[in-house]
Design a protein around this motif. Structure first.
Motif, short mmCIF file in Angstrom:
data_model
loop_
_atom_site.label_atom_id
_atom_site.label_comp_id
_atom_site.label_asym_id
_atom_site.label_seq_id
_atom_site.Cartn_x
_atom_site.Cartn_y
_atom_site.Cartn_z
N THR A 1 73.30 45.06 -6.09
CA THR A 1 74.24 45.88 -6.45
C THR A 1 74.98 46.49 -7.69
OG1 THR A 1 74.61 45.08 -3.88
CG2 THR A 1 76.80 45.51 -5.17
N ILE A 2 74.82 45.59 -8.65
CA ILE A 2 75.04 45.62 -9.89
C ILE A 2 74.53 46.62 -10.56
CG2 ILE A 2 75.04 44.76 -12.01
CD1 ILE A 2 75.21 41.63 -10.81
N ALA A 3 73.33 47.07 -10.03
CA ALA A 3 72.71 48.11 -11.37
C ALA A 3 72.85 49.57 -9.85
CB ALA A 3 71.46 47.68 -10.99
N ALA A 4 73.34 49.76 -9.28
CA ALA A 4 73.46 50.89 -8.48
C ALA A 4 74.60 50.86 -8.80
CB ALA A 4 73.49 50.12 -6.67
N VAL A 5 75.91 50.38 -8.84
CA VAL A 5 77.25 49.93 -9.28
C VAL A 5 77.64 51.21 -10.69
CG1 VAL A 5 79.49 49.85 -9.81
CG2 VAL A 5 77.96 48.80 -7.73
N SER A 6 77.05 50.23 -11.73
CA SER A 6 76.77 51.31 -13.09
C SER A 6 76.00 51.96 -13.28
CB SER A 6 75.90 50.07 -13.46
OG SER A 6 75.69 48.60 -13.80
N GLU B 1 74.17 55.90 0.99
CA GLU B 1 72.76 57.36 1.52
C GLU B 1 71.82 56.89 0.30
OE1 GLU B 1 75.18 60.86 1.84
OE2 GLU B 1 76.33 60.53 3.57
N GLU B 2 72.42 56.99 -0.86
CA GLU B 2 71.31 56.43 -2.39
C GLU B 2 70.19 55.11 -1.88
OE1 GLU B 2 71.94 59.22 -5.76
OE2 GLU B 2 72.99 60.61 -4.30
N TYR B 3 71.31 54.16 -1.74
CA TYR B 3 71.39 52.39 -2.28
C TYR B 3 70.71 51.32 -0.68
CZ TYR B 3 72.22 53.91 -7.08
OH TYR B 3 72.00 55.21 -8.46
N ASN B 4 71.09 52.60 0.33
CA ASN B 4 71.55 52.08 1.35
C ASN B 4 72.20 50.34 1.46
OD1 ASN B 4 71.02 51.93 4.39
ND2 ASN B 4 68.92 50.53 4.10
N ILE B 5 73.36 50.93 0.54
CA ILE B 5 74.32 49.21 0.35
C ILE B 5 75.79 49.53 0.77
CG2 ILE B 5 76.15 48.14 -1.31
CD1 ILE B 5 73.27 48.56 -3.36
N LEU C 1 77.46 44.87 1.95
CA LEU C 1 78.58 43.78 1.71
C LEU C 1 80.13 44.09 2.18
CD1 LEU C 1 77.44 44.33 -1.92
CD2 LEU C 1 77.89 41.84 -0.50
N ARG C 2 80.55 44.71 3.30
CA ARG C 2 82.07 44.97 3.88
C ARG C 2 82.22 43.89 4.77
NH1 ARG C 2 79.44 48.75 8.77
NH2 ARG C 2 78.22 47.29 8.91
N SER C 3 81.36 42.93 5.39
CA SER C 3 82.22 41.74 5.44
C SER C 3 80.92 40.95 5.28
CB SER C 3 82.69 41.42 7.04
OG SER C 3 83.64 40.26 7.56
N ASP C 4 81.63 39.18 5.55
CA ASP C 4 80.79 38.51 6.36
C ASP C 4 80.07 38.39 8.31
OD1 ASP C 4 83.06 37.48 6.90
OD2 ASP C 4 82.93 35.56 5.84
N THR C 5 81.39 39.36 8.88
CA THR C 5 81.09 39.17 9.77
C THR C 5 79.49 39.94 10.25
OG1 THR C 5 81.92 41.30 9.92
CG2 THR C 5 83.69 39.48 10.20
N VAL C 6 79.25 40.64 9.31
CA VAL C 6 78.07 41.33 9.41
C VAL C 6 76.33 40.66 8.92
CG1 VAL C 6 78.98 43.52 8.67
CG2 VAL C 6 77.72 42.37 7.64
N SER C 7 76.76 39.07 9.00
CA SER C 7 75.90 38.21 9.12
C SER C 7 75.13 37.84 10.45
CB SER C 7 75.85 37.14 8.31
OG SER C 7 77.40 36.59 9.41
N HIS C 8 74.07 38.07 10.31
CA HIS C 8 72.74 37.66 11.59
C HIS C 8 72.58 36.45 11.59
CE1 HIS C 8 69.75 40.00 9.57
NE2 HIS C 8 70.55 40.16 9.32
N PRO C 9 71.96 36.23 13.10
CA PRO C 9 71.50 34.77 13.39
C PRO C 9 70.10 34.47 12.05
CG PRO C 9 71.71 35.90 15.35
CD PRO C 9 72.29 36.70 14.46
N THR C 10 70.07 33.37 11.66
CA THR C 10 69.18 32.96 10.63
C THR C 10 67.92 32.64 12.01
OG1 THR C 10 69.21 30.57 11.43
CG2 THR C 10 70.83 31.81 9.18
#
Ligand SMILES: *Cc1c(COP(=O)(O)O)cnc(C)c1O
Length: 346
Positions: A337-342, A305-309, A6-15
């Motif tokens: 992501t919501i579950a990991a953060v909570s 490290e624990e959730y790969n988020i 979720l760092r950025s939309d620049t990390v999106s890779h080609p479909t």
């Protein structure tokens, strides 16, 4: 475990469709204007934005700089927002390489520049002063939290520019996010601009590239600038093939990224001590309350490290995390992501 980046939309890779098109792309030497796929991308990009011509560039930074070099002489001045990407995050290329002087005015909370501020930034015809040549807007506005600016406002700035003999450039890295958010044709958002840069490689998922559009004669000069910047490519059709898919198939779906960002923000706001600062288009900014007993660095490390988020702390404002949703962030990723953060914060 699948990475949720979720760092950025620049990390999106080609479909997968893009990869296939890249493998099959017809190519030629673009410096001779011989690459049919690049030519097709440039033609479709110009048509989609309602302009005469286009040039494929390696990045948004290069597109903006080619535009300014093609519009301005050394010693000219450009009016732009004090938090504009062109001013803050492009190394001052206009000054460094073009001898162009940035004149900043404050960016308002709604991502606009006030017309009286623009007016006050125009230099009089006075040999002591740089010649004011151009106004640059940004849509969506990065530092303003991904806010779109409207067609009406842009038209007002366009009219102001014409009345004052100035040119208008739009840094439209995410102009298709703006069009999706405002439910308008992208042409209407840029109708008054002499030039527009947009990125194929952010929410639109292409691996590389941006496009600069404008009048034919302007694009000819911008191509010259691109050459001087080392940006002339040869068989760039392999990249343009992905760009064509970005343009044809990826713009209309950006609204899904905006909906996902809204869902994510709603879910995150329920976590104890987490405060959503803003959510616009595909951007979310949030911070943690002082009483939360985890530092921002720890929070980001545990998620990774624990959730790969993957999240990153936003450089612009200390203590703030910025997220951007994109094609590879689906509803499952949002829920995880919501579950990991909570669970980290409870
Ligand atoms: C990403 C971006 C650019 C250009 O970025 P590159 O990384 O050079 O492609 C320009 N303006 C804005 C507003 C951006 O978000």
């Amino acid at each position: 475990m699948k990475t949720i980046d979720l760092r950025s939309d620049t990390v999106s890779h080609p479909t997968p469709t893009m990869r296939e098109a890249m493998a099959r792309a017809e190519v030629g030497d673009d410096v001779y204007h011989d690459d049919p796929t690049v030519n097709q991308l440039e033609a479709e990009a110009a048509a989609k934005l309602g302009k005469e011509a286009a040039v494929f560039v390696t990045s948004g930074t290069q597109g903006n700089l080619c535009a300014l070099l093609a519009h301005c002489q050394r010693g000219d001045s450009v009016i732009l927002g004090d938090t504009a990407h062109i001013f803050r995050y492009e190394q001052g290329g206009m000054a460094q390489l073009g001898g162009i002087i940035p004149h900043t005015v404050p960016v308002q909370a709604d991502a606009t520049l006030r017309l009286p501020d623009l007016d006050g930034a125009i230099n009089p015809d006075d040999e002591h002063k740089p010649v004011t040549r151009l106004v640059a807007l940004e849509n969506t506005h990065n530092a303003a939290g991904g806010l779109p600016i409207s067609a009406e406002y842009t038209a007002a700035v366009g009219e102001f520019a014409r009345e004052n003999g100035l040119l208008l450039h739009i840094d439209g890295a995410r102009i298709f996010n703006a069009a999706a958010a405002l439910s308008v044709d992208v042409k209407d958002l840029v109708a008054d601009a002499n030039s527009v840069t947009f990125c194929l490689s952010k929410g639109l998922c292409a691996p590389v590239g941006s496009v600069l559009v404008g009048e034919r004669e302007f694009i000819r000069r911008a191509r010259r600038a691109r050459k001087a910047l080392g940006g002339s490519l040869r068989q760039a059709g392999v990249l343009a093939a992905a760009g064509l898919i970005a343009l044809r198939e990826m713009t209309d779906r950006l609204i899904e990224d905006h909906e996902n960002a809204q869902l994510l923000a709603e879910g995150l706001s329920e976590a104890p001590g987490l405060r959503i600062r803003s959510q616009n288009t595909n951007f979310i900014f949030f911070s943690l309350a002082p009483h939360v007993n985890v530092t921002l660095d720890e929070f980001v490390r545990v998620l990774r490290e624990e959730y790969n988020i993957f999240m990153s702390i936003y450089g612009g404002e200390k203590g703030v995390i910025r997220l951007r949703t994109h094609y590879w962030i689906d509803r499952t990723a949002i829920a995880k992501t919501i579950a990991a953060v909570s669970s980290i914060l409870s």
